[in-house]
Design a protein around this motif. Sequence first.
Motif, PDB file in Angstrom:
ATOM      1  N   ALA A  48      -1.029  -2.616  -1.223  1.00  0.00           N
ATOM      2  CA  ALA A  48       0.251  -2.021  -1.455  1.00  0.00           C
ATOM      3  C   ALA A  48       0.427  -0.700  -0.663  1.00  0.00           C
ATOM      4  O   ALA A  48      -0.594  -0.237  -0.150  1.00  0.00           O
ATOM      5  CB  ALA A  48       0.374  -1.498  -3.012  1.00  0.00           C
ATOM      6  N   ASP A  49       1.844  -0.215  -0.360  1.00  0.00           N
ATOM      7  CA  ASP A  49       1.850   0.560   0.624  1.00  0.00           C
ATOM      8  C   ASP A  49       2.271   1.961  -0.078  1.00  0.00           C
ATOM      9  O   ASP A  49       1.972   3.131   0.595  1.00  0.00           O
ATOM     10  CB  ASP A  49       3.355   0.319   1.214  1.00  0.00           C
ATOM     11  CG  ASP A  49       3.027  -0.735   2.202  1.00  0.00           C
ATOM     12  OD1 ASP A  49       2.303  -0.821   3.165  1.00  0.00           O
ATOM     13  OD2 ASP A  49       3.659  -1.900   1.681  1.00  0.00           O
ATOM     14  N   TYR A  50       2.536   1.866  -1.469  1.00  0.00           N
ATOM     15  CA  TYR A  50       2.907   3.038  -2.365  1.00  0.00           C
ATOM     16  C   TYR A  50       2.306   2.787  -3.657  1.00  0.00           C
ATOM     17  O   TYR A  50       2.395   1.747  -3.938  1.00  0.00           O
ATOM     18  CB  TYR A  50       4.534   3.428  -2.347  1.00  0.00           C
ATOM     19  CG  TYR A  50       4.961   4.155  -0.944  1.00  0.00           C
ATOM     20  CD1 TYR A  50       4.839   5.491  -0.886  1.00  0.00           C
ATOM     21  CD2 TYR A  50       5.425   3.123  -0.097  1.00  0.00           C
ATOM     22  CE1 TYR A  50       5.328   6.008   0.312  1.00  0.00           C
ATOM     23  CE2 TYR A  50       6.047   3.690   0.993  1.00  0.00           C
ATOM     24  CZ  TYR A  50       5.868   5.257   1.345  1.00  0.00           C
ATOM     25  OH  TYR A  50       6.369   5.628   2.614  1.00  0.00           O
ATOM     26  N   ILE A  51       2.318   3.883  -4.345  1.00  0.00           N
ATOM     27  CA  ILE A  51       1.633   3.904  -5.832  1.00  0.00           C
ATOM     28  C   ILE A  51       2.913   4.357  -6.756  1.00  0.00           C
ATOM     29  O   ILE A  51       3.156   5.601  -6.393  1.00  0.00           O
ATOM     30  CB  ILE A  51       0.336   4.426  -6.055  1.00  0.00           C
ATOM     31  CG1 ILE A  51      -0.693   3.844  -5.216  1.00  0.00           C
ATOM     32  CG2 ILE A  51       0.146   4.225  -7.514  1.00  0.00           C
ATOM     33  CD1 ILE A  51      -1.123   2.493  -5.456  1.00  0.00           C
ATOM     34  N   SER A  52       3.179   3.768  -7.929  1.00  0.00           N
ATOM     35  CA  SER A  52       4.148   4.221  -8.784  1.00  0.00           C
ATOM     36  C   SER A  52       3.209   4.475 -10.174  1.00  0.00           C
ATOM     37  O   SER A  52       2.731   3.679 -10.679  1.00  0.00           O
ATOM     38  CB  SER A  52       5.366   3.138  -9.151  1.00  0.00           C
ATOM     39  OG  SER A  52       5.920   3.888 -10.298  1.00  0.00           O
ATOM     40  N   ILE A  94       8.984  -4.944   4.725  1.00  0.00           N
ATOM     41  CA  ILE A  94       9.373  -3.582   4.331  1.00  0.00           C
ATOM     42  C   ILE A  94       8.039  -3.102   3.174  1.00  0.00           C
ATOM     43  O   ILE A  94       7.310  -3.968   2.894  1.00  0.00           O
ATOM     44  CB  ILE A  94      10.340  -3.309   3.672  1.00  0.00           C
ATOM     45  CG1 ILE A  94      10.602  -4.307   2.341  1.00  0.00           C
ATOM     46  CG2 ILE A  94      11.391  -3.675   4.417  1.00  0.00           C
ATOM     47  CD1 ILE A  94      11.967  -4.072   1.587  1.00  0.00           C
ATOM     48  N   PRO A  95       7.736  -1.795   2.942  1.00  0.00           N
ATOM     49  CA  PRO A  95       6.927  -1.286   2.227  1.00  0.00           C
ATOM     50  C   PRO A  95       7.180  -1.835   0.541  1.00  0.00           C
ATOM     51  O   PRO A  95       8.052  -1.941   0.199  1.00  0.00           O
ATOM     52  CB  PRO A  95       6.818   0.246   2.341  1.00  0.00           C
ATOM     53  CG  PRO A  95       7.816   0.372   3.316  1.00  0.00           C
ATOM     54  CD  PRO A  95       8.636  -0.677   3.618  1.00  0.00           C
ATOM     55  N   VAL A  96       5.888  -1.821  -0.074  1.00  0.00           N
ATOM     56  CA  VAL A  96       5.833  -2.494  -1.368  1.00  0.00           C
ATOM     57  C   VAL A  96       4.993  -1.444  -2.270  1.00  0.00           C
ATOM     58  O   VAL A  96       4.076  -0.896  -1.848  1.00  0.00           O
ATOM     59  CB  VAL A  96       5.260  -3.629  -1.338  1.00  0.00           C
ATOM     60  CG1 VAL A  96       4.935  -4.308  -3.044  1.00  0.00           C
ATOM     61  CG2 VAL A  96       6.182  -4.873  -0.917  1.00  0.00           C
ATOM     62  N   VAL A  97       5.730  -1.331  -3.532  1.00  0.00           N
ATOM     63  CA  VAL A  97       5.168  -0.270  -4.430  1.00  0.00           C
ATOM     64  C   VAL A  97       4.345  -1.042  -5.480  1.00  0.00           C
ATOM     65  O   VAL A  97       4.968  -1.918  -6.188  1.00  0.00           O
ATOM     66  CB  VAL A  97       6.186   0.358  -5.011  1.00  0.00           C
ATOM     67  CG1 VAL A  97       5.510   1.640  -6.019  1.00  0.00           C
ATOM     68  CG2 VAL A  97       7.023   1.277  -4.004  1.00  0.00           C
ATOM     69  N   ALA A  98       3.190  -0.544  -6.068  1.00  0.00           N
ATOM     70  CA  ALA A  98       2.604  -1.353  -6.897  1.00  0.00           C
ATOM     71  C   ALA A  98       2.606  -0.364  -8.160  1.00  0.00           C
ATOM     72  O   ALA A  98       2.498   0.916  -7.997  1.00  0.00           O
ATOM     73  CB  ALA A  98       0.750  -1.272  -6.693  1.00  0.00           C
ATOM     74  N   SER A  99       2.647  -0.758  -9.239  1.00  0.00           N
ATOM     75  CA  SER A  99       2.838  -0.096 -10.618  1.00  0.00           C
ATOM     76  C   SER A  99       2.083  -0.728 -11.590  1.00  0.00           C
ATOM     77  O   SER A  99       1.561  -1.761 -11.487  1.00  0.00           O
ATOM     78  CB  SER A  99       4.569  -0.063 -10.831  1.00  0.00           C
ATOM     79  OG  SER A  99       5.141  -1.334 -11.356  1.00  0.00           O
ATOM     80  N   ASN A 100       2.355  -0.250 -13.006  1.00  0.00           N
ATOM     81  CA  ASN A 100       1.768  -0.599 -14.119  1.00  0.00           C
ATOM     82  C   ASN A 100       0.256  -0.407 -14.527  1.00  0.00           C
ATOM     83  O   ASN A 100      -0.670  -0.941 -13.566  1.00  0.00           O
ATOM     84  CB  ASN A 100       2.085  -1.974 -14.356  1.00  0.00           C
ATOM     85  CG  ASN A 100       3.485  -2.140 -14.892  1.00  0.00           C
ATOM     86  OD1 ASN A 100       4.354  -1.805 -14.012  1.00  0.00           O
ATOM     87  ND2 ASN A 100       3.775  -2.919 -16.037  1.00  0.00           N
ATOM     88  N   ARG A 101      -0.439   0.471 -15.324  1.00  0.00           N
ATOM     89  CA  ARG A 101      -1.594   0.813 -15.479  1.00  0.00           C
ATOM     90  C   ARG A 101      -2.552   1.414 -14.469  1.00  0.00           C
ATOM     91  O   ARG A 101      -3.638   1.140 -14.411  1.00  0.00           O
ATOM     92  CB  ARG A 101      -2.237  -0.267 -16.433  1.00  0.00           C
ATOM     93  CG  ARG A 101      -1.737  -0.615 -17.804  1.00  0.00           C
ATOM     94  CD  ARG A 101      -2.082   0.486 -18.852  1.00  0.00           C
ATOM     95  NE  ARG A 101      -3.732   0.586 -19.096  1.00  0.00           N
ATOM     96  CZ  ARG A 101      -4.244   1.462 -19.006  1.00  0.00           C
ATOM     97  NH1 ARG A 101      -4.056   2.417 -18.546  1.00  0.00           N
ATOM     98  NH2 ARG A 101      -5.689   1.106 -19.476  1.00  0.00           N
ATOM     99  N   ILE A 102      -1.705   2.076 -13.678  1.00  0.00           N
ATOM    100  CA  ILE A 102      -2.433   2.841 -12.551  1.00  0.00           C
ATOM    101  C   ILE A 102      -2.525   4.314 -12.836  1.00  0.00           C
ATOM    102  O   ILE A 102      -1.323   4.881 -12.759  1.00  0.00           O
ATOM    103  CB  ILE A 102      -1.718   2.592 -11.124  1.00  0.00           C
ATOM    104  CG1 ILE A 102      -1.577   1.057 -10.696  1.00  0.00           C
ATOM    105  CG2 ILE A 102      -2.721   3.246 -10.024  1.00  0.00           C
ATOM    106  CD1 ILE A 102      -0.795   0.898  -9.549  1.00  0.00           C
ATOM    107  N   ASN A 103      -3.667   4.928 -13.378  1.00  0.00           N
ATOM    108  CA  ASN A 103      -3.545   6.225 -13.944  1.00  0.00           C
ATOM    109  C   ASN A 103      -4.464   7.052 -13.276  1.00  0.00           C
ATOM    110  O   ASN A 103      -4.790   8.157 -14.054  1.00  0.00           O
ATOM    111  CB  ASN A 103      -3.580   6.129 -15.764  1.00  0.00           C
ATOM    112  CG  ASN A 103      -4.999   5.801 -16.002  1.00  0.00           C
ATOM    113  OD1 ASN A 103      -5.939   5.115 -15.100  1.00  0.00           O
ATOM    114  ND2 ASN A 103      -5.233   5.587 -17.185  1.00  0.00           N
ATOM    115  N   ASN A 104      -5.160   6.710 -12.428  1.00  0.00           N
ATOM    116  CA  ASN A 104      -6.513   7.371 -11.831  1.00  0.00           C
ATOM    117  C   ASN A 104      -6.191   7.449 -10.208  1.00  0.00           C
ATOM    118  O   ASN A 104      -5.948   6.567  -9.689  1.00  0.00           O
ATOM    119  CB  ASN A 104      -7.482   6.658 -12.141  1.00  0.00           C
ATOM    120  CG  ASN A 104      -9.004   7.124 -11.743  1.00  0.00           C
ATOM    121  OD1 ASN A 104      -9.302   7.187 -10.525  1.00  0.00           O
ATOM    122  ND2 ASN A 104      -9.605   7.989 -12.572  1.00  0.00           N
TER     123      ASN A 104
END
Length: 641
Positions: free
Chosen positions: A309-313, A286-296
């Motif tokens: 990753a499949d999505y960005i948080s 299933i899809p996975v979301v990457a997070s933390n300190r992605i601001n660009n």
Amino acid sequence: MAYSYLFSPSTIRGMEMQSKVIMGSMHVGLEGEENGLEKLTAFYVRRAKEHVGLIVTGGAAVSPEGSGGTHFMSIYKDDDIAHWRNLTDKVHEAGGKIALQLFHAGRYAYKAANGLEPVAPSPLQSPINPDQPRELTDSEVEELIRSFSSAARRAKEAGFDAVEIMGSEGYLINQFVSPVTNKRTDRWGGNFENRIRFSLEIAKAVRRETGNEYPIIFRMSGLDLIENSTTEDETFLWAEKLAEADVDLLNIGIGWHESRVPTISMKVPRNNFVYIAEGIKAHVPIPVVASNRINNPDDAEAILKSGKADYISMARPFLADPEILTKAKENRLQEINTCIACNQACLDHVFEGKSASCLVNPEAGRELTLTLSPAAKAKNILVIGGGPAGLEAAKTAALRGHKVTLADNKTEIGGQLNYSRIVPGKSEFNETIRYYKAVLEKNQVAIHLGETIVEDHPLVKEADEIVVAAGIIPRTPEITGINHSHVISYQDVFEERANIKGAVVIIGGGGIACDLASFLYEKGHKDISMLQRSSRFAKGIGKTTRWATILELKKKGVQMLGGVTYKEVLPEGVLVSIEGEDKMIKGETVITASGQLPNPALYEAISQTGKPVHVIGGARHALGLDAKKAIYEGTMTGRAL
């Protein structure tokens, strides 16, 4: 850049998303204020208009004792269905999608905040909570599973497009999974299979309650950052089991609130934890979301393109700039007001019981009050001072239709932000300066640099109204010998006017002094001592980052001596008294970093001319490096002109 991955439409169990970016869950505290629901709705609607794939709300408590406090969302009563319906309707009218996060704080809940005894898998007190939790009984665990599923039903009936089950950041579900917090010997504890049972039963119950067409996201901890906690292999197995439990999307959280490793501050490199999401993605279908300190947006696009990753948080980037995705889509990258991960107006506010806002965007959380109306009459406005207060005042006035001129005696804008941006771990302040340059240019603000403005300067004479936002001066402490030639100010160091030799003694222990010590260490000065009268160092730095600042300085070997009485500055160092005993702190170089004083002289001189004049920032009071107050003052003044 086309951002073909970022803006690729997708569908999660029938829910269509216009981009691959999820606005991550943030507790903003607005719901606890007067007209709280209206404020919270305006906050989400403002962002729903801007190409976000899905908004996830702050945590909504599934039972009373699981709430973070009276100012948190809740979803444990049927009355909550109608309460949240207007919010979801408004978000949908704005073209957005919104998910409700199902939340239970567990041992992180404060008795003083909700009046109820905290509960947990085991009666182990958190180091960040004064209350010891009560251990849940078997029947209470079963009841909590039903609480999560009933909450999901209510969320669906209230019009939320999906739910996210909060199983990360050290909250209740995470507490069951970790052997550090789960010491049970029944079917809910012991071996790993038993420890993840609670989370899996919740996921299954939510699926049964909401049906086969409703999206379920699970926010799982990919890395606890707690000693002797869940292992990497166990984390992979947990992810696999969650996928088998019919969860649609795994949103990967990093760290617990009690972790002693920074995870979201600006000292954490961008995209630092993407590899955790990448590792989990390799184990699940299933899809996975990457997070933390992605601001660009460029970084987000690259992560998606690489398949990590499949999505960005992104959470706080939407506080800093609700239009971050719209500006990316329209190729207006320079106009993005980038989240600098300072924590000063978001997390620090929340931990102080205040509603969240944003240092670089004071409009966040104030959508109903900080509206921007055109000026009744366009004026010639002169802003003197290119620091954060002056920059924000100039920007706001220009956006309202005034003809604005900004003047500063330095050769570049930014004021004391130019000190912050060269401190190790604080380079994100470069983004703030870049943003102001772009937005001032777009709004045709005339910028005069390297000019000293006095009351009879032509720019003053031409102006209809003047804002003085310049005038801060370093405070020189009253210590015998402070005028020795080897004593310099922090400004001399940051502006590279000083010749620093040998051991360094810093007089001061606040935020400026801490930045100075870190800056000097990076420059190769390893023998550094900090002195101050108070015993509390890094005072003024917010709760969420102060501990990391002190820890970092200790690791660098910086000597921090508090509770001192200054006796005299001598050629060989500073003589102090500590608990009645004299001690010489040796240093060939002594640097004062003990605060600032306002210098209202220019404001007073211009006032004598009869011109309408406002004073903000350092010219008004000693804000020091507190950019949050400066930018807020600037935006309020720009609206008042």
